[in-house]
Write a protein that holds these residues in place. Structure first.
Motif, PDB file in Angstrom:
ATOM      1  N   UNK A 142       4.479   9.560 -23.712  1.00 30.29           N
ATOM      2  CA  UNK A 142       5.195  10.784 -24.068  1.00 30.29           C
ATOM      3  C   UNK A 142       5.898  11.245 -22.803  1.00 30.29           C
ATOM      4  N   UNK A 143       7.193  11.459 -22.906  1.00 32.93           N
ATOM      5  CA  UNK A 143       7.960  11.832 -21.709  1.00 32.93           C
ATOM      6  C   UNK A 143       8.252  13.321 -21.675  1.00 32.93           C
ATOM      7  N   UNK A 144       8.287  13.848 -20.462  1.00 32.19           N
ATOM      8  CA  UNK A 144       8.725  15.234 -20.305  1.00 32.19           C
ATOM      9  C   UNK A 144      10.220  15.304 -20.618  1.00 32.19           C
ATOM     10  N   UNK A 145      10.622  16.370 -21.263  1.00 28.54           N
ATOM     11  CA  UNK A 145      12.000  16.470 -21.754  1.00 28.54           C
ATOM     12  C   UNK A 145      13.031  16.326 -20.635  1.00 28.54           C
ATOM     13  N   UNK A 146      12.801  17.039 -19.529  1.00 32.10           N
ATOM     14  CA  UNK A 146      13.815  17.004 -18.477  1.00 32.10           C
ATOM     15  C   UNK A 146      13.880  15.610 -17.826  1.00 32.10           C
ATOM     16  N   UNK A 147      12.704  14.958 -17.721  1.00 33.29           N
ATOM     17  CA  UNK A 147      12.700  13.598 -17.149  1.00 33.29           C
ATOM     18  C   UNK A 147      13.431  12.632 -18.094  1.00 33.29           C
ATOM     19  N   UNK A 148      13.131  12.782 -19.385  1.00 31.03           N
ATOM     20  CA  UNK A 148      13.770  11.909 -20.379  1.00 31.03           C
ATOM     21  C   UNK A 148      15.282  12.094 -20.360  1.00 31.03           C
ATOM     22  N   UNK A 149      15.680  13.351 -20.179  1.00 32.26           N
ATOM     23  CA  UNK A 149      17.119  13.648 -20.154  1.00 32.26           C
ATOM     24  C   UNK A 149      17.772  12.994 -18.937  1.00 32.26           C
ATOM     25  N   UNK A 150      17.102  13.125 -17.784  1.00 33.78           N
ATOM     26  CA  UNK A 150      17.640  12.546 -16.553  1.00 33.78           C
ATOM     27  C   UNK A 150      17.770  11.021 -16.684  1.00 33.78           C
ATOM     28  N   UNK A 151      16.754  10.429 -17.292  1.00 34.37           N
ATOM     29  CA  UNK A 151      16.752   8.958 -17.398  1.00 34.37           C
ATOM     30  C   UNK A 151      17.404   8.467 -18.698  1.00 34.37           C
ATOM     31  N   UNK A 152      17.929   9.420 -19.456  1.00 32.42           N
ATOM     32  CA  UNK A 152      18.606   9.102 -20.722  1.00 32.42           C
ATOM     33  C   UNK A 152      17.704   8.275 -21.643  1.00 32.42           C
ATOM     34  N   UNK A 153      16.496   8.730 -21.778  1.00 32.27           N
ATOM     35  CA  UNK A 153      15.533   8.038 -22.643  1.00 32.27           C
ATOM     36  C   UNK A 153      15.264   8.884 -23.880  1.00 32.27           C
ATOM     37  N   UNK A 154      15.100   8.244 -24.996  1.00 37.02           N
ATOM     38  CA  UNK A 154      14.783   8.967 -26.233  1.00 37.02           C
ATOM     39  C   UNK A 154      13.609   8.274 -26.918  1.00 37.02           C
ATOM     40  N   UNK A 155      13.143   8.903 -27.994  1.00 41.39           N
ATOM     41  CA  UNK A 155      12.035   8.332 -28.756  1.00 41.39           C
ATOM     42  C   UNK A 155      12.453   6.959 -29.287  1.00 41.39           C
ATOM     43  N   UNK A 156      11.578   5.973 -29.109  1.00 44.31           N
ATOM     44  CA  UNK A 156      11.900   4.623 -29.559  1.00 44.31           C
ATOM     45  C   UNK A 156      12.279   3.717 -28.407  1.00 44.31           C
ATOM     46  N   UNK A 157      12.746   4.313 -27.294  1.00 46.25           N
ATOM     47  CA  UNK A 157      13.082   3.507 -26.113  1.00 46.25           C
ATOM     48  C   UNK A 157      11.783   3.026 -25.462  1.00 46.25           C
ATOM     49  N   UNK A 158      11.934   2.234 -24.435  1.00 43.22           N
ATOM     50  CA  UNK A 158      10.728   1.799 -23.735  1.00 43.22           C
ATOM     51  C   UNK A 158      10.866   2.055 -22.236  1.00 43.22           C
ATOM     52  N   UNK A 159       9.707   2.241 -21.602  1.00 38.26           N
ATOM     53  CA  UNK A 159       9.657   2.493 -20.162  1.00 38.26           C
ATOM     54  C   UNK A 159       8.707   1.458 -19.573  1.00 38.26           C
ATOM     55  N   UNK A 160       9.124   0.845 -18.485  1.00 46.17           N
ATOM     56  CA  UNK A 160       8.257  -0.147 -17.856  1.00 46.17           C
ATOM     57  C   UNK A 160       7.612   0.463 -16.622  1.00 46.17           C
ATOM     58  N   UNK A 161       6.295   0.432 -16.621  1.00 42.62           N
ATOM     59  CA  UNK A 161       5.558   0.931 -15.463  1.00 42.62           C
ATOM     60  C   UNK A 161       4.693  -0.202 -14.946  1.00 42.62           C
ATOM     61  N   UNK A 162       4.990  -0.582 -13.740  1.00 42.11           N
ATOM     62  CA  UNK A 162       4.238  -1.659 -13.084  1.00 42.11           C
ATOM     63  C   UNK A 162       4.102  -2.887 -13.978  1.00 42.11           C
ATOM     64  N   UNK A 163       5.186  -3.253 -14.587  1.00 38.72           N
ATOM     65  CA  UNK A 163       5.214  -4.463 -15.394  1.00 38.72           C
ATOM     66  C   UNK A 163       4.755  -4.296 -16.824  1.00 38.72           C
ATOM     67  N   UNK A 164       4.249  -3.139 -17.161  1.00 41.46           N
ATOM     68  CA  UNK A 164       3.794  -2.916 -18.534  1.00 41.46           C
ATOM     69  C   UNK A 164       4.832  -2.080 -19.266  1.00 41.46           C
ATOM     70  N   UNK A 165       5.194  -2.560 -20.448  1.00 43.42           N
ATOM     71  CA  UNK A 165       6.225  -1.851 -21.206  1.00 43.42           C
ATOM     72  C   UNK A 165       5.560  -0.834 -22.141  1.00 43.42           C
ATOM     73  N   UNK A 166       5.967   0.405 -22.025  1.00 45.81           N
ATOM     74  CA  UNK A 166       5.424   1.478 -22.867  1.00 45.81           C
ATOM     75  C   UNK A 166       6.507   1.970 -23.825  1.00 45.81           C
ATOM     76  N   UNK A 167       6.098   2.191 -25.063  1.00 43.82           N
ATOM     77  CA  UNK A 167       7.058   2.696 -26.044  1.00 43.82           C
ATOM     78  C   UNK A 167       7.051   4.230 -26.020  1.00 43.82           C
TER      79      UNK A 167
END
Lengths: 486, 229
Positions: free
Chosen positions: A209-234
């Motif tokens: 779950x992303x913080x709104x302002x962070x998601x906005x900065x990184x242009x991420x929305x629900x359904x996108x994925x974020x990779x943290x240390x090689x692990x992909x998170x939805x």
């Protein structure tokens, strides 16, 4: 007769009534304004603390700060040799503050007397370095060098030209949430405004779950994925912080966070809700006594560390504002009392006549008190209107105050205290006390209690003035009706 | 009936003691009309205050119908004033914010009458002093003579046993004075009440059947044939 007489007298002595009412109104308006601004300050401080703690948390438990021993915890980035212009990336996931507690501490804390609930969480700091290396080009020196491949001193002469590195650093904070206990902890100070939140089924899910302002900065929305240390998170949800400043940039299930940080069965903070909010201090003592190596920070402890213009304004409101309103109120009461008493002096013949006609002292006193009381009520109504207008103006202007939360040693228990996604926040083990600065728009909410207080003050003002005047009137002798000429 | 025995009134003025009344003995029968006259500062207003229960003597007794009102509690004395004594003041002493009718009503307030009864009795009283057309006028809208008529109506509306008047014509011109005096005479006879009037006007004293003269706190009473100044 009482009301007719009262109404006509107030109309006749309009100027005096206005002066008395205005005096009381000023005092009451000041009380309302100071009270509402103070409430706004408390609310603002509450927001600051809430952004760290979340709702319902009475205290946090973290590991007691240890002396800095080495720099082994500091991040290292290793990049292997690759072909030219190939993008290279490396993540480092660190526990914020580098200090953790065993997960079993959560149960220990929960078992303490006076503890209603305890939930653990893991705050992480992720630093991602990515970019490219460009290999330089060797250029042979034509004039000085021998032939290539020549022996002896005929080694090629020249220099490497170009090449270099272009890397960007991205840091953000991640908070490992206990998805089985979502009603306590930092995420409670945010609302899911898009997508959905965690469920107890997400214990080890690769969801974020992303913080709104962070998601906005990184242009991420629900359904996108974020990779943290090689692990992909939805990305399953976007959370909006109530105070405008979130505790972390991303929230993932606690178990996943422990895996990422290689901190199995570890937490950084235990969020505690006391069974009785009046016994927080006793619970704090019990935890510190029974669970060694921990530091307990209550919201009161944390509030003491708030500085900046919010703190200054808060101090002003509670000290100067309070005394100023008390002084103005006393002055208004005195003026009202003196003016009422003076009005009675001017009406000696009138009251003496009424007594000569057979009016009891009590009836004359009631008449005087009634007039003063109505003056008080008028002052109260006017004061409430002025106070509400002032409070509304403050809210409309919403002056921005800054709050700096600099924790004392060992008190930096909240996930945001370690830097809240700011790279500079995590300096090393001894830097747990890093500060967090927030901007809060000041509001001046007027509570029902404040209005009740204002009405009570108006009544008190009227009664005090009426008592003075009534006492004076009750002492008049009917013979004064014959003696005194107005 | 009033019976005053050895009424003395002293009060301090700075370091001096003023003897306003010095052992006054006086009997006033029911239905009598008595004019009290004398020089300024002689004690006539003080005597009127004793008779009206507005002040208490330093010594002596003031009996009204056998009750020494000088010894009554404040509550009982207030009741006596409310029920039995009507007072007319030199400066009328009307409440400036109340209408003529409401001013007359103030005398009925202590009697606990219903508002409607108070209003009708006040209107009747004003009618009896020829002010039926001025019920809703404020004192400021009335002439001096009309204001004194309102004050007379206020004093008589409760049907008192005694009517006390302190210089009732002192603030009026000669023509109005005679009208008021004629009115008071008529009402005295009509109501059959005891009427005691303080004045320094010898013209009024000459018309009175009985005159008491007070000088330096001492009283001399004479009948109509001997009352002179």
């Amino acid at each position: 007769m009482f009301f007719t007489y009262l109404r006509r007298e107030l109309r006749r002595r309009k100027k005096a009534a206005i002066v008395i009412s205005m005096g009381l109104a000023l005092g009451i308006a000041l009380v309302i304004t100071v009270n509402s601004v103070s409430a706004g300050m408390s609310q603002a401080q509450g927001k600051v603390l809430q952004s760290l703690y979340g709702l319902g948390t009475d205290m946090t438990v973290s590991k007691a700060a240890a002396a800095a021993s080495s720099t082994s915890g500091q991040p290292r980035f290793n990049f292997g040799a690759r072909d030219d212009s190939k993008n290279q990336s490396s993540d480092r996931v660190m526990v914020q503050g580098f200090e953790t507690l065993k997960s079993s501490v959560v149960t220990q804390v929960a078992d303490q007397t006076g503890v209603k609930k305890a939930v653990g969480g893991l705050s992480l700091s992720v630093i991602k370095v990515s970019g490219t290396f460009d290999r330089g080009t060797f250029k042979q020196n034509q004039s000085a060098g021998g032939k290539p491949g020549g022996g002896g001193s005929g080694a090629p002469q020249g220099q490497v030209q170009g090449g270099g590195a272009d890397f960007s650093i991205n840091s953000f904070s991640v908070y490992g949430t206990d998805v089985a206990n979502l009603d306590l902890g930092p995420l409670t100070s945010s609302k899911i405004t898009s997508g959905k939140g965690f469920t107890s089924a997400d214990t080890n899910a690769k969801v974020v779950v992303l913080d709104k302002s962070y998601a906005k900065t990184k242009k991420l929305t629900v359904g996108d994925s974020v990779t943290i240390s090689g692990t992909k998170f939805k990305v399953i949800g976007i959370a909006t912080a109530d105070s405008g400043d979130s505790a972390a940039n991303a929230y993932i299930p606690l178990q996943r966070a422990q895996t990422l940080a290689d901190s199995k069965d570890k937490v950084t903070t235990v969020y505690v809700q006391a069974a009785d909010s009046k016994k927080i201090s006793a619970v704090k003592t019990a935890i510190q006594k029974n669970i060694s190596g921990t530091t307990v920070t209550t919201s009161a402890d944390l509030a003491d560390t708030v500085s900046g213009s919010l703190s200054t304004a808060s101090n002003l409101a509670t000290s100067v504002g309070k005394w100023l309103s008390i002084a103005v109120l006393i002055a208004a009461f005195l003026v009202a009392a003196l003016l009422t008493s003076s009005a009675v002096n001017r009406r000696v013949r009138e009251f003496g006549t009424l007594k000569a006609l057979g009016w009891k002292s009590g009836r004359v006193t009631r008449q005087v008190m009634g007039e003063a009381f109505v003056n008080g009520l008028l002052g109260g109504a006017l004061g409430i209107a002025l106070g509400l207008a002032a409070a509304y103006t403050v809210t409309a202007i919403s002056p921005t105050l800054t709050a700096s939360l600099g924790s004392t040693a060992g008190a930096g228990a909240g996930p945001g205290a370690g830097g809240g996604g700011r790279f500079g926040g995590a300096g090393g083990p001894g830097q747990q006390a890093a500060s967090k600065a927030l901007k809060i728009a000041l509001e001046a909410p007027v509570s029902v209690n404040t209005i009740v207080l204002a009405v009570a003050l108006a009544v008190a003002g009227g009664l005090i003035a009426g008592t003075f005047g009534g006492w004076r009137a009750s002492r008049l002798r009917p013979a004064d009706a014959l003696r005194r000429v107005e | 009936m009033y019976k005053l025995s050895g009424v003395t009134k002293q009060y301090s003025r700075g370091k001096d003691t003023v003897h306003a009344l010095r052992g006054i003995d006086l009997v006033i029968e029911d239905g009598d009309q008595l004019v009290i006259q004398g020089p300024t500062g002689g004690g006539k207003s003080t005597l009127l205050q004793m008779l009206g229960g507005l002040d208490r003597p330093t010594a002596g007794s003031v009996e009204l119908d056998g009750v020494d009102i000088a010894r009554l509690s404040e509550t009982k004395l207030t009741k006596v004033r409310a029920e039995n004594i009507g007072i007319i003041f030199q400066s009328f002493n009307l409440i400036p914010t109340l209408t003529a009718q409401e001013n007359v009503e103030t005398a009925l307030v202590p009697l606990g009458l219903k508002v409607s009864e108070r209003r009708s009795r006040a209107a009747e009283a004003l009618e009896s002093v020829a002010l039926a057309e001025r019920l809703h006028h404020l004192p400021g809208e009335l002439s001096g003579g009309q204001q004194q008529r309102v004050a007379i109506a206020r004093a008589l509306v409760k049907k008192p046993k005694v009517l006390l008047a302190d210089e009732p014509t002192g603030a009026l011109d000669e023509g109005t004075r005679d009208d008021i005096l004629a009115l008071l005479d008529g009402l005295w006879q009509e109501y059959g009440l005891t009427f005691i009037m303080v004045t320094h006007d010898s013209h009024i004293a000459k018309r009175a059947p009985r005159v008491a003269t007070i000088k330096k706190g001492q009283i001399t009473v004479s009948d109509r044939t001997t009352a002179t100044k």
